[in-house]
Design a protein around this motif. Structure first.
Motif, PDB file in Angstrom:
ATOM      1  N   GLY B  12      41.699  70.970  36.764  1.00 61.62           N
ATOM      2  CA  GLY B  12      42.266  70.465  38.009  1.00 61.62           C
ATOM      3  C   GLY B  12      41.129  69.996  38.902  1.00 61.62           C
ATOM      4  N   ALA B  14      39.390  71.579  41.164  1.00 61.82           N
ATOM      5  CA  ALA B  14      38.260  72.496  41.262  1.00 61.82           C
ATOM      6  C   ALA B  14      37.418  72.477  39.990  1.00 61.82           C
ATOM      7  CB  ALA B  14      38.757  73.913  41.552  1.00 61.82           C
ATOM      8  N   ASP B  33      41.587  72.990  29.269  1.00 61.48           N
ATOM      9  CA  ASP B  33      42.860  73.121  29.987  1.00 61.48           C
ATOM     10  C   ASP B  33      43.994  73.212  28.990  1.00 61.48           C
ATOM     11  OD1 ASP B  33      43.622  72.363  33.233  1.00 61.48           O
ATOM     12  OD2 ASP B  33      45.235  72.611  31.767  1.00 61.48           O
ATOM     13  N   GLN B  34      44.961  74.071  29.318  1.00 61.48           N
ATOM     14  CA  GLN B  34      46.093  74.254  28.419  1.00 61.48           C
ATOM     15  C   GLN B  34      47.057  73.071  28.499  1.00 61.48           C
ATOM     16  OE1 GLN B  34      47.116  77.914  30.193  1.00 61.48           O
ATOM     17  NE2 GLN B  34      48.438  77.047  31.757  1.00 61.48           N
ATOM     18  N   ALA B  35      46.936  72.285  29.552  1.00 65.23           N
ATOM     19  CA  ALA B  35      47.862  71.159  29.713  1.00 65.23           C
ATOM     20  C   ALA B  35      47.472  70.018  28.781  1.00 65.23           C
ATOM     21  CB  ALA B  35      47.864  70.691  31.158  1.00 65.23           C
ATOM     22  N   GLY B  40      45.727  69.422  36.723  1.00 69.00           N
ATOM     23  CA  GLY B  40      46.033  70.649  37.460  1.00 69.00           C
ATOM     24  C   GLY B  40      47.394  70.565  38.119  1.00 69.00           C
ATOM     25  N   ALA B  41      47.627  71.449  39.088  1.00 68.70           N
ATOM     26  CA  ALA B  41      48.962  71.562  39.681  1.00 68.70           C
ATOM     27  C   ALA B  41      49.330  70.315  40.464  1.00 68.70           C
ATOM     28  CB  ALA B  41      49.014  72.788  40.593  1.00 68.70           C
ATOM     29  N   PHE B  84      42.519  79.238  27.324  1.00 69.93           N
ATOM     30  CA  PHE B  84      41.510  80.295  27.405  1.00 69.93           C
ATOM     31  C   PHE B  84      42.237  81.634  27.346  1.00 69.93           C
ATOM     32  CE2 PHE B  84      39.375  83.063  30.664  1.00 69.93           C
ATOM     33  CZ  PHE B  84      38.185  83.300  29.996  1.00 69.93           C
ATOM     34  N   ALA B 114      46.410  78.561  41.131  1.00 71.82           N
ATOM     35  CA  ALA B 114      47.217  79.618  41.735  1.00 71.82           C
ATOM     36  C   ALA B 114      48.557  79.681  41.021  1.00 71.82           C
ATOM     37  CB  ALA B 114      47.436  79.321  43.216  1.00 71.82           C
ATOM     38  N   GLN B 136      59.043  70.909  40.293  1.00 68.94           N
ATOM     39  CA  GLN B 136      58.052  69.852  40.530  1.00 68.94           C
ATOM     40  C   GLN B 136      57.417  69.382  39.230  1.00 68.94           C
ATOM     41  OE1 GLN B 136      55.137  71.382  43.320  1.00 68.94           O
ATOM     42  NE2 GLN B 136      55.559  69.645  44.659  1.00 68.94           N
ATOM     43  N   ALA B 161      57.778  69.759  50.839  1.00 72.18           N
ATOM     44  CA  ALA B 161      57.085  68.778  49.999  1.00 72.18           C
ATOM     45  C   ALA B 161      57.896  68.498  48.742  1.00 72.18           C
ATOM     46  CB  ALA B 161      55.690  69.291  49.643  1.00 72.18           C
ATOM     47  N   GLU B 199      51.028  64.276  56.223  1.00 76.97           N
ATOM     48  CA  GLU B 199      51.793  64.605  55.023  1.00 76.97           C
ATOM     49  C   GLU B 199      53.132  65.225  55.395  1.00 76.97           C
ATOM     50  OE1 GLU B 199      48.633  65.842  51.945  1.00 76.97           O
ATOM     51  OE2 GLU B 199      50.399  67.062  51.441  1.00 76.97           O
ATOM     52  N   GLY B 272      38.111  77.045  43.554  1.00 80.48           N
ATOM     53  CA  GLY B 272      39.399  76.463  43.931  1.00 80.48           C
ATOM     54  C   GLY B 272      40.426  77.530  44.235  1.00 80.48           C
ATOM     55  N   GLY B 279      44.629  75.355  48.905  1.00 73.27           N
ATOM     56  CA  GLY B 279      45.185  74.019  48.789  1.00 73.27           C
ATOM     57  C   GLY B 279      44.230  73.018  48.175  1.00 73.27           C
TER      58      GLY B 279
HETATM   59  C1  LIG Z   1      53.486  75.081  42.198  1.00 73.43           C
HETATM   60  C2  LIG Z   1      52.436  74.538  43.085  1.00 73.43           C
HETATM   61  C3  LIG Z   1      52.700  73.417  43.836  1.00 73.43           C
HETATM   62  C4  LIG Z   1      51.756  72.874  44.709  1.00 73.43           C
HETATM   63  N1  LIG Z   1      52.069  71.778  45.419  1.00 73.43           N
HETATM   64  C5  LIG Z   1      51.143  71.248  46.265  1.00 73.43           C
HETATM   65  C6  LIG Z   1      51.432  70.100  47.042  1.00 73.43           C
HETATM   66  O1  LIG Z   1      52.526  69.569  46.976  1.00 73.43           O
HETATM   67  N2  LIG Z   1      50.478  69.622  47.870  1.00 73.43           N
HETATM   68  C7  LIG Z   1      49.246  70.212  47.960  1.00 73.43           C
HETATM   69  O2  LIG Z   1      48.387  69.753  48.697  1.00 73.43           O
HETATM   70  N3  LIG Z   1      48.945  71.281  47.222  1.00 73.43           N
HETATM   71  C8  LIG Z   1      49.875  71.825  46.403  1.00 73.43           C
HETATM   72  N4  LIG Z   1      49.572  72.951  45.684  1.00 73.43           N
HETATM   73  C9  LIG Z   1      48.263  73.492  45.777  1.00 73.43           C
HETATM   74  C10 LIG Z   1      47.347  72.596  44.965  1.00 73.43           C
HETATM   75  O3  LIG Z   1      47.954  72.270  43.754  1.00 73.43           O
HETATM   76  C11 LIG Z   1      46.166  73.325  44.655  1.00 73.43           C
HETATM   77  O4  LIG Z   1      45.534  73.703  45.855  1.00 73.43           O
HETATM   78  C12 LIG Z   1      45.173  72.527  43.825  1.00 73.43           C
HETATM   79  O5  LIG Z   1      45.813  71.873  42.771  1.00 73.43           O
HETATM   80  C13 LIG Z   1      44.221  73.542  43.344  1.00 73.43           C
HETATM   81  O6  LIG Z   1      43.378  72.965  42.422  1.00 73.43           O
HETATM   82  P1  LIG Z   1      42.661  73.891  41.373  1.00 73.43           P
HETATM   83  O7  LIG Z   1      41.789  72.978  40.608  1.00 73.43           O
HETATM   84  O8  LIG Z   1      42.072  75.044  42.059  1.00 73.43           O
HETATM   85  O9  LIG Z   1      43.836  74.469  40.476  1.00 73.43           O
HETATM   86  P2  LIG Z   1      44.969  73.725  39.652  1.00 73.43           P
HETATM   87  O10 LIG Z   1      45.177  72.356  40.101  1.00 73.43           O
HETATM   88  O11 LIG Z   1      46.152  74.625  39.686  1.00 73.43           O
HETATM   89  O12 LIG Z   1      44.383  73.661  38.183  1.00 73.43           O
HETATM   90  C14 LIG Z   1      44.306  74.797  37.367  1.00 73.43           C
HETATM   91  C15 LIG Z   1      44.314  74.337  35.944  1.00 73.43           C
HETATM   92  O13 LIG Z   1      43.969  75.441  35.132  1.00 73.43           O
HETATM   93  C16 LIG Z   1      44.712  75.372  33.963  1.00 73.43           C
HETATM   94  N5  LIG Z   1      44.777  76.723  33.413  1.00 73.43           N
HETATM   95  C17 LIG Z   1      45.194  77.867  34.028  1.00 73.43           C
HETATM   96  N6  LIG Z   1      45.062  78.922  33.207  1.00 73.43           N
HETATM   97  C18 LIG Z   1      44.539  78.444  32.050  1.00 73.43           C
HETATM   98  C19 LIG Z   1      44.167  79.056  30.828  1.00 73.43           C
HETATM   99  N7  LIG Z   1      44.282  80.383  30.627  1.00 73.43           N
HETATM  100  N8  LIG Z   1      43.666  78.283  29.832  1.00 73.43           N
HETATM  101  C20 LIG Z   1      43.542  76.923  30.021  1.00 73.43           C
HETATM  102  N9  LIG Z   1      43.875  76.303  31.167  1.00 73.43           N
HETATM  103  C21 LIG Z   1      44.368  77.054  32.172  1.00 73.43           C
HETATM  104  C22 LIG Z   1      46.045  74.828  34.380  1.00 73.43           C
HETATM  105  O14 LIG Z   1      46.714  74.202  33.293  1.00 73.43           O
HETATM  106  C23 LIG Z   1      45.651  73.842  35.463  1.00 73.43           C
HETATM  107  O15 LIG Z   1      45.530  72.547  34.935  1.00 73.43           O
HETATM  108  C24 LIG Z   1      50.502  73.494  44.805  1.00 73.43           C
HETATM  109  C25 LIG Z   1      50.228  74.626  44.023  1.00 73.43           C
HETATM  110  C26 LIG Z   1      51.168  75.150  43.174  1.00 73.43           C
HETATM  111  C27 LIG Z   1      50.862  76.358  42.359  1.00 73.43           C
END
Ligand SMILES: Cc1cc2nc3c(=O)[nH]c(=O)nc-3n(C[C@H](O)[C@H](O)[C@H](O)COP(=O)(O)OP(=O)(O)OC[C@H]3O[C@@H](n4cnc5c(N)ncnc54)[C@H](O)[C@@H]3O)c2cc1C
Ligand SMILES: Cc1cc2nc3c(=O)[nH]c(=O)nc-3n(C[C@H](O)[C@H](O)[C@H](O)COP(=O)(O)OP(=O)(O)OC[C@H]3O[C@@H](n4cnc5c(N)ncnc54)[C@H](O)[C@@H]3O)c2cc1C
Lengths: 386, 423
Positions: B12, B14, B33-35, B40-41, B84, B114, B136, B161, B199, B272, B279
């Motif tokens: 994602g 971060a 990433d598992q996706a 990411g989210a 992972f 998260a 979503q 949202a 937003e 992240g 966020g």
């Molecule tokens: C359901 C949800 C909806 C959201 N909606 C919004 C929104 O509308 N607007 C907004 O500003 N923010 C939103 N957020 C918050 C925003 O998504 C996050 O702040 C931002 O995406 C965080 O980025 P990140 O890189 O920390 O984590 P993420 O974007 O969550 O990325 C984490 C990644 O880690 C991967 N992962 C997790 N565990 C494993 C594992 N064991 N093995 C392999 N891969 C793994 C996941 O597949 C994912 O791709 C939302 C969060 C959630 C949970």
């Protein structure tokens, strides 16, 4: 001046051995307090498999005691007994994939015959295993009469029925015995009791520094649920029967037990490592366990691992538990060092420890085997060395 | 064997930002990433042939980051469709998927995002009831909103949202049930950073246009299924409303999801939302920070501070958002009846918890109560078990979270082969 005792007996340690002792003592009408540093089943008894098995015991003292405990545990599980619904009877299977293992199964059949029940051989041969056993299995011995109980469930059952006072989380820091009783030093106060049962597992050496008890960790794998009943009883590698008497290590083909739980989950265990860190798990070890387990029971490949955990056994230098009064302070009865057999032996040991505390004779016929567990064997050895 | 690389879990914002931070300091990384694809989210990528979604500013942010990753060449390898499973006491990490394998990374960054919180109510485990995030995800990957009548309930900015996204996709929810009273906090709302306000007003405008009612100060007290229909009762302020719908999305905020490296020996960092759920904007910033900090640590240079003015700003904004949505969670929890499921994995109810009596130890909660013993290991139910017992949920989960991070196919574990003994 010594004050009158607060209790007849303080049982130190709410593991399965302490809980069984407490139940047996309370049944004799004694006033009992159970003290534990964290809570019920906090150590080995809450992190183990629960085979109540004679097949896996070394021939001799251990096999005879296990056999007695199996028979007694079956009685404790009858109507009105504390282990009703906790201990369960089920078939058990011992599997060989090599000539050496087949030989070990031959020895097993002879050992079971010599013990004369309750365990008995129901089938023996290449096809004696349950449906679904892997193709590399060349010989299987099926037994009836062995059973299973989960350590934490047995602890909870004993304590629920015992009518004892409970004290946790409270660490016992020292014991001081005199002619009239024993002073048990806790973190914030002292207790005065007439006698003590110390069932502290691997932590025994903190209070009894000279004891030759060392930690031996075992890792276990828990799977998700299969439809219950797909495997009627545990599968044990014949190499396990040998490993119990051999020195530990991480052989390529580790001895493995596949235990079907009532939930439909499987418990796959367990490794033997010479340290006492119950938080330490590693993929290489559990992978070897899993690979060997899937060789015996290929359907496991479709399961998921939900949890890997470790428990720590209390191993004794000569392979025998330590049960009996201390030579120097006979008011203190030790019960520790059960390594991988404490669930199985807990029923009988609770009964015998209660008899010792009450100053009565142990069970007729078991005198010599129980005397072999006495802590005095180490003071004798020390004396000779000096 | 190649020089040990840093393992980054999560592609994602971060995770990718951390990879760039490391690469710029000369450290190679493997991002897993598992996706199916990075994102990411928030930047979850649509299935092939489905149009991209999201606000233009968000899309630009993602494209810029992807370009930075590309510019680093083979210093950053991205491996998707692999999960992972954790890293063990020997520093061996297990990745499972098409080709399961053990690796020995030089260090690990958990950028695993998260997960959503859902306050348990009777019926929350019925088919047709999911998290808002799951709705979503369906929308983002397939481009299609769920069919039929949708109700969104819980608390937090994600409700509006997601509702706006549903409206834009042609199926606005029948209502939003929000436990807080966000419109009574004008002062706090106006003090939010401009990006947040823009937003939020865009979402609200969409909802107004689609006439989506927002029921504030109410929460669901139970959900029942009658034939094909879900009936949800909302209560609050002395009244109640019933909604007959086909699909319900629940959401009560998010919590960090950084598990799987507790017992290892190699350096571990969080980035992240996995570090602190602040966020998307913060995730990008924090990823860069975590990458640079780990590079400094690995090179033996002084490690920069773990907060920056930009992160502090995001933290203040998130606190403001929490104030805006504040409500009496205690009152919702007190009302949880004995038949309410707390642990979905093992189907354990509030009644099962109460039956443990007095003051059970964590061991007893696990072994006798069977809480935190199922597939999720207490990451979801732990907080509610703690809160129902009157304890501080900061202690959740109950006891150590064990390996593996998620249920691990036994076949994948076996097929991963022996971990490389050298190295
Ligand atoms: C359901 C949800 C909806 C959201 N909606 C919004 C929104 O509308 N607007 C907004 O500003 N923010 C939103 N957020 C918050 C925003 O998504 C996050 O702040 C931002 O995406 C965080 O980025 P990140 O890189 O920390 O984590 P993420 O974007 O969550 O990325 C984490 C990644 O880690 C991967 N992962 C997790 N565990 C494993 C594992 N064991 N093995 C392999 N891969 C793994 C996941 O597949 C994912 O791709 C939302 C969060 C959630 C949970
Ligand atoms: C992986 C594994 C698999 C096993 N499988 C089997 C099996 O299939 N069959 C079988 O029969 N056995 C098995 N065992 C062995 C069995 O679990 C143990 O032998 C048994 O649980 C020991 O019980 P115990 O009561 O002696 O000690 P423990 O259960 O270790 O209890 C000791 C208690 O003492 C308390 N304590 C320690 N120090 C203090 C102090 N200073 N003050 C107060 N309290 C203190 C601790 O908190 C603890 O609760 C297995 C063990 C492991 C690790």
């Amino acid at each position: 001046m010594a004050r009158p005792p607060d209790y007849d007996v303080a049982v130190l340690g709410a593991g399965i051995v302490g809980a069984s002792a407490a139940w047996h003592l309370a049944r004799r009408g004694m006033r009992v307090v159970v003290i534990d540093a964290s809570g019920p089943a906090a150590a080995a008894s809450g992190a183990s498999d629960g085979a109540v098995s004679v097949a896996s015991k070394k021939p001799g003292v251990m096999a005879r005691l296990a056999n007695r405990s199996l028979a007694y545990t079956r009685r404790l599980a009858e109507a009105g007994g504390p282990l009703r619904g906790v201990f369960g009877d089920r078939p058990s299977y011992y599997l060989a994939t090599s000539p050496a293992e087949e030989q070990a199964l031959g020895d097993l059949v002879a050992k079971i015959a010599a013990l004369g029940g309750p365990a008995r051989v129901t089938a023996d041969g290449a096809k004696a295993g349950p449906d679904g056993v892997g193709p590399s299995v060349t010989r299987c011995v099926a037994l009836a009469g062995e059973g299973h109980m989960l350590g934490y469930a047995a602890v909870a059952a004993y304590l629920a029925q015992a009518g004892v006072d409970r004290l946790w989380p409270v660490t016992v820091e020292a014991l001081e015995a005199d002619d009239a009783g024993v002073t048990v030093s806790l973190t914030d106060r002292n207790l005065r009791v007439a006698k003590v049962v110390a069932a502290l597992g691997t932590s025994s050496t903190a209070l009894f520094p000279g004891l030759p008890v060392t930690p031996r960790t075992g890792q276990l794998v828990v799977t998700d649920r299969a439809p219950p009943g797909s495997l009627p009883g545990p599968l044990t590698a014949a190499s396990y029967l040998v490993a119990k008497s051999a020195s530990p290590g991480a052989p390529d083909k580790p001895p493995v037990v596949i235990d079907p739980l009532s939930t439909g989950q499987f418990l796959i265990g367990s490794s033997r490592e010479e340290h006492g860190d119950c938080a330490r798990t590693d993929f290489a070890t559990v992978r070897r366990l899993a690979a060997r387990a899937a060789e015996f029971w290929p359907a496991l490949r479709a399961r998921h691992v939900v949890r890997i955990f470790a428990g720590v056994r209390a191993a004794v230098s000569d392979g025998l538990p330590i049960v009996g009064p201390l030579t120097q302070s006979p008011r203190v009865v030790l019960a520790t060092g059960f390594e991988g057999d404490g669930i199985c032996l807990s029923g009988l040991m609770g009964r015998e420890v209660a008899a010792m505390v009450a100053g009565e004779a142990v069970s007729a016929g078991a005198e010599a085997d129980i005397a072999a567990l006495s802590p005095a064997r180490f003071s004798r050895r020390e004396a000779r060395a000096r | 064997m190649a020089e040990p690389r840093v393992l980054i879990v999560g592609a994602g914002l971060a995770g990718l930002a951390a990879a760039v931070g490391l690469a710029r300091a000369g450290f190679a990384s493997l991002v897993v990433d598992q996706a199916r694809a990075p994102g990411g989210a928030i930047h979850r990528q649509p299935l092939p042939g489905v149009a991209a979604h999201g606000l233009p500013a968000q899309r630009r942010r993602w494209q810029n980051l992807r370009a930075e990753v590309t510019a680093e060449g083979d210093r950053i390898e991205i491996l998707c469709n692999h999960r992972f499973a954790g890293i063990d006491a020997d520093g061996v990490a297990l990745l499972t998927g098409e080709r399961s394998r053990f690796i020995r990374p030089a260090a690990v960054i958990l950028a695993t995002g998260a997960t959503e919180r859902v306050v348990p109510v009777p019926g929350w485990t019925l088919p047709g009831v999911t998290t808002v995030g799951a709705i979503q995800t369906q929308l983002k990957t397939t481009g299609e909103p769920p069919a039929g009548r949708v109700l969104l309930a819980g608390s937090g900015p994600l409700l509006c949202a997601a509702a706006a996204e549903l409206a834009a996709a042609g199926n606005p929810p029948v209502a939003i049930v929000e436990a807080g009273r966000p419109f009574r906090h004008a002062a706090d709302a106006l003090a939010l950073p401009a990006g947040y306000l823009a937003e939020a007003s865009a979402h609200l405008a969409r909802l107004l246009l689609a006439r989506v009612p927002i029921r504030c100060g109410m929460h669901l007290s139970r959900i029942d299924r009658h034939g094909d229909t879900l009936v949800a009762r909302a209560e609050g302020g002395g009244r109640h409303l019933d909604f007959a719908v086909d699909r319900i999305g629940l959401h009560d905020g998010i919590r960090p999801n950084g598990y799987g490296a507790a017992g290892t020996t190699v350096p571990v960092a969080l980035a992240g939302d996995a570090r602190e759920a602040l966020g998307a904007r913060a995730a990008l910033e924090d990823g860069r920070r975590a990458g640079a900090a780990l590079a400094a640590r690995l090179a033996g240079r002084p490690v920069p501070p773990d907060m920056s003015p930009a992160l502090e700003r995001e933290r203040a904004a998130q606190q403001r958002l929490r104030r805006i949505h504040a409500h009496d969670l205690g009152a919702r929890l007190v009302a949880i009846g004995d038949d309410t499921v707390l642990c979905r994995c093992e189907n354990r109810t509030a009644g099962d918890l109460r039956a443990l009596g007095g003051d059970p130890t964590d061991r007893e909660l696990r072994l006798r109560g069977r809480f935190a013993m199922g597939r999720c290991q207490g990451r979801f139910c732990g907080e509610w078990v703690r809160r129902l017992q009157g304890d501080d949920p900061a202690d959740a989960p109950l006891g150590a979270v064990r390996l593996p991070v998620r249920p691990l196919p036994l076949a994948d574990l076996i097929d991963a082969g022996e971990p490389d003994e050298e190295n």
